[in-house]
Design an enzyme around this catalytic site. Structure first.
Site, PDB file in Angstrom:
ATOM      1  N   HIS A   1       0.817  -1.219   0.000  1.00 30.13           N
ATOM      2  CA  HIS A   1       0.000   0.000   0.000  1.00 30.13           C
ATOM      3  C   HIS A   1       0.848   1.265   0.000  1.00 30.13           C
ATOM      4  O   HIS A   1       0.553   2.225   0.717  1.00 30.13           O
ATOM      5  CB  HIS A   1      -0.936   0.025   1.215  1.00 30.13           C
ATOM      6  CG  HIS A   1      -1.929  -1.087   1.209  1.00 30.13           C
ATOM      7  ND1 HIS A   1      -1.643  -2.334   1.711  1.00 30.13           N
ATOM      8  CD2 HIS A   1      -3.196  -1.142   0.739  1.00 30.13           C
ATOM      9  CE1 HIS A   1      -2.717  -3.109   1.552  1.00 30.13           C
ATOM     10  NE2 HIS A   1      -3.672  -2.421   0.972  1.00 30.13           N
TER      11      HIS A   1
ATOM     12  N   ASP B   1      -5.244  -5.730  -3.762  1.00 29.51           N
ATOM     13  CA  ASP B   1      -5.909  -5.493  -2.479  1.00 29.51           C
ATOM     14  C   ASP B   1      -7.415  -5.746  -2.655  1.00 29.51           C
ATOM     15  O   ASP B   1      -8.263  -4.935  -2.281  1.00 29.51           O
ATOM     16  CB  ASP B   1      -5.658  -4.074  -1.953  1.00 29.51           C
ATOM     17  CG  ASP B   1      -6.072  -3.929  -0.492  1.00 29.51           C
ATOM     18  OD1 ASP B   1      -6.262  -2.790  -0.037  1.00 29.51           O
ATOM     19  OD2 ASP B   1      -6.234  -4.963   0.195  1.00 29.51           O
TER      20      ASP B   1
END
Lengths: 421, 313
Positions: free
Chosen positions: A231, A306
């Protein structure tokens, strides 16, 4: 033997980018070269398509066990294959979490019976992914976990994290950790900047990520761990990671398809579309451009989906209250190609070569390697509608959009997907 | 006005704002009559869904609907199924089944009215969504300023206090900049951030820097919750650095007007002498609030119907 004939073979790991046939025997590639179809009993025609190593996704919420109304192992494998993935790594924050041998074994056993996509399992670093007590990392490794993470939860107790990294070193599995600063993230829902200010949304500053990355770099140095930072959404984080790598630290990193393809400008001030709520938040355009450049120039930087399936009931809420995240397996190719402006080589590196390398897997197309391939048409158009998803959930910011980058099929462990006939 | 909803002033045009203010002036006359009622919205249903505390706004909307002869229903957070865990959308869909004409909603999260407006066939009016906007407050403030200064073009308006978390400030900023006013913000560094300049305003940190140039000084309420978040050291310090008192207002122009969205923390944002000063127009703001809300209901529910213009006269 199977032959994938006439496609443009793109393999960043070996530098190949040319029209060629791929000959496959059982689960392995036998040869890559011209005119191999005569030796095959079955041929898949791939003219006009890209043939590349199968995509690997390092962050997929399978929701199985625990929240199977959102997704389960069967549907996630179908979604993955539809998206061109031949391997996905499930996050450990299931319910119950993958913090003990029985949960891990159950998932691995069921996954082994599902064809079409390899489902690898990440064990949790802490019990229940709660960030306080170390999980049985050794046992989980023995049972078959190929990596460890806390599923996107940031372990705020630095001593716990340090100990987990020190302990895990001996098992030689990559550790995936999100770079964040929970205190600065808890009240915000959008990137702290002009768009959030204009929309009256509380912001999460880029500096939260910077602090998180600084901490991970320091701990990696301290414990000599092998860490994959997930991320990453800011230019500054990339700069810091590049410097840390130059020092010799064993660090790789990834961003997500949504942060790569979308900026906070996508949050329309008339709709406050809940499908645009992410943690970390979508950043401003300047940061997004930095991510695009980072993919093009850094072989340690990859893209994950994700994938976070959520039901309509969980998403149809006010922006600050809606469930976070979106599905990504089936939109990954189109989103990444679009963000990278059609650059096929960079897309394949980002989705296939580099993520596989994090898991220590060879994503090279050559004699002897595993026959995991993705076949796609970069100019083929695809429209994402609720009916088109193989995933049980449909929470995607690309819903209703028509994009370019159509997966034609995959070859997983030598077996061709149904879509290739 | 060609809209189904009013979710904010952010994208309202100059013409739309002018139309609402002009209509509000007409509506004000209704409130001055002995019989404070016109039949233009008879039989229409206005639902007030206030999921955050409110007194004046709630009463004001209720009164506005009643003066137009509409039926009203009020739902507050504690009395609603929200406490039973029902989602906002489900709550509103259930209300939709009762066929209202307009939903007035106050909610603690930005974008809630916007989310609803897209999904329901009836009109949605934002009565305050988190820290985002409070459009009817912005409109009534602009009407009050226009009453005293004739025009908003080139008017110097200072907004003082917790600007960052103020939906009142934000709506005023959007509306006033659209109408050509000059907006200056002043407040402590934690509550009045330089980034707000991107909205087309000037940002200062000392209230004294804005006082001598302002035609209008709008004081925002200090929300005591901010202290809990360590954004202000104390109320006393805020009052001494930013509060309006007789001494501080000596710097202001002779024609200045003082405004406050209410409720006033007397002794904090302004002393009683300033709140009750001849140049304080806080009570006019309240009167204008009812008029503006009447105007909005009238315009959104298609008030241009035969014979009804007569009813307004």
């Amino acid at each position: 033997m199977l032959c994938v004939e006439g496609g443009r073979v793109v393999c960043p790991a070996s530098g190949i980018d040319e029209t060629a046939d791929i000959l496959i025997d059982g689960p392995n590639i036998v040869e890559v070269g011209p005119k191999l179809s005569d030796r095959a009993t079955r041929t898949v025609k791939a003219e006009g398509a890209i043939v590349c190593p199968g995509f690997t996704d390092l962050i997929v919420e399978t929701n199985d066990p625990g929240d199977v109304h959102r997704e389960d192992l069967v549907s996630v494998a179908a979604a993955a294959a539809a998206g061109g993935f031949t391997r996905i790594l499930g996050t450990p924050d299931t319910s119950p979490a993958v913090d003990n041998a029985s949960v891990a074994s159950d998932i691995l056993n069921r996954a082994a019976r599902i064809a079409g996509c390899e489902i690898a399992v990440a064990g949790s670093l802490t019990v229940g992914c709660n960030g306080t007590e170390m999980a049985e990392i050794g046992t989980l490794s023995d049972v078959g976990c190929v990596a460890f993470s806390d599923g996107g939860h940031v372990i705020s107790d630095v001593v716990v994290l340090r100990n987990a990294l020190d302990y895990a070193r001996r098992f030689n599995r990559p550790i995936l950790l999100r770079a964040g600063q929970p205190d600065l993230e808890s009240k915000g829902s959008a990137h702290e900047g002009f768009v959030a200010m204009r929309l009256g949304l509380r912001g999460i500053p880029a500096e939260a990520e910077e602090m998180g990355v600084a901490r991970l770099i320091a701990l990696t140095r301290l414990t000599n761990a092998k860490v994959h930072v997930t991320h990453v959404t800011t230019a500054r984080a990339i700069e810091m990671l590049a410097r840390a790598r130059a020092e010799g630290l064993s660090l790789t990193a990834s961003t997500t398809i949504h942060h790569l393809a979308l900026s906070d400008q996508a949050i329309d001030d008339q709709t406050y579309d809940a499908n645009l709520r992410f943690v970390p938040p979508l950043r401003d355009e300047e940061n997004r451009q930095a991510l695009v450049q980072a993919i093009k120039h850094n072989d340690w930087f990859s893209v994950a989906t994700d994938h976070r399936p959520r039901s309509l009931a969980e998403k149809e809420h006010e922006f600050e209250r809606t469930a976070i995240g979106a599905i990504g397996l089936e939109t990954a190719l189109a989103a990444t190609l679009s963000a990278l402006r059609g650059d096929v080589n960079a897309t394949v590196a980002a989705l296939a070569t580099r993520p596989a390398a994090v898991l220590g897997k060879d994503a090279m197309l050559r004699a002897g390697s595993a026959a995991n391939l993705t076949i796609f048409d970069p100019a083929g158009d695809i429209e994402f509608s609720e009916n088109s998803f193989a995933s049980k959930s449909h929470n995607s910011p690309f819903l209703g959009r028509r994009m370019l980058g159509r997966v034609l099929g995959t070859v997983c462990g030598g077996r061709i997907s149904a879509s290739l006939g | 006005m060609n809209r189904k909803d009013l979710v904010g002033l952010r994208d309202l045009t100059r013409d739309e704002i002018t139309e609402i203010l002009d209509t509000a002036v007409q509506m004000r006359k209704v409130s001055e009559r002995r019989v404070k009622k016109v039949p233009v919205l008879r039989g229409q249903l206005v639902i007030n869904l206030f999921l955050e505390p409110s007194t004046r706004t709630k009463v004001s909307f209720n009164l506005a609907a009643k003066r137009l002869s509409a039926d009203t229903e009020a739902i507050s957070a504690s009395g609603s199924s929200v406490t039973k865990g029902e989602s906002l959308l489900d709550t509103v869909r259930n209300l939709e089944a009762m066929k209202p004409n307009v939903l007035v909603i106050r909610h603690k999260m930005a974008g809630a009215p916007h989310m609803l407006a897209q999904r329901v066939p009836f009109s949605v009016i934002n009565a305050g969504d988190g820290i985002n906007e409070h459009p009817t407050q912005g409109l009534l403030d602009m009407l009050t300023m226009r009453d005293h200064f004739g025009s908003l073009e080139g008017l110097n308006v200072a907004i003082v206090g917790d600007v960052h978390h103020s939906r009142v400030a934000r709506s005023n900023i959007y509306g006033l900049t659209t109408m050509g006013a000059r907006v200056m913000l002043a407040g402590p560094g934690t509550l009045c951030r330089p980034e707000m300049k991107a909205l087309g305003v000037e940002v200062m940190h000392r209230v004294d820097d804005v006082l001598d140039e302002a035609d209008v000084v709008m004081m925002l309420r200090v929300q005591r919750e901010r202290l809990g978040l360590a954004m202000l050291p104390s109320i006393d310090e805020y009052a001494s650095l930013y509060g309006l008192n007789l001494q501080r207002i000596q710097k202001t122009r002779p024609e200045v007007r003082f405004m406050h969205p209410g409720p006033i923390n007397r002794g904090v944002e302004m002393t009683s002498e300033v709140a009750d000063h001849p140049r304080s127009v806080v009570l006019e703001q309240v009167t204008n609030g009812v008029a503006v809300r009447m105007a909005l209901l009238y315009l959104l529910l298609g008030g241009e119907r035969e014979g009804e213009d007569n009813a307004l006269r």
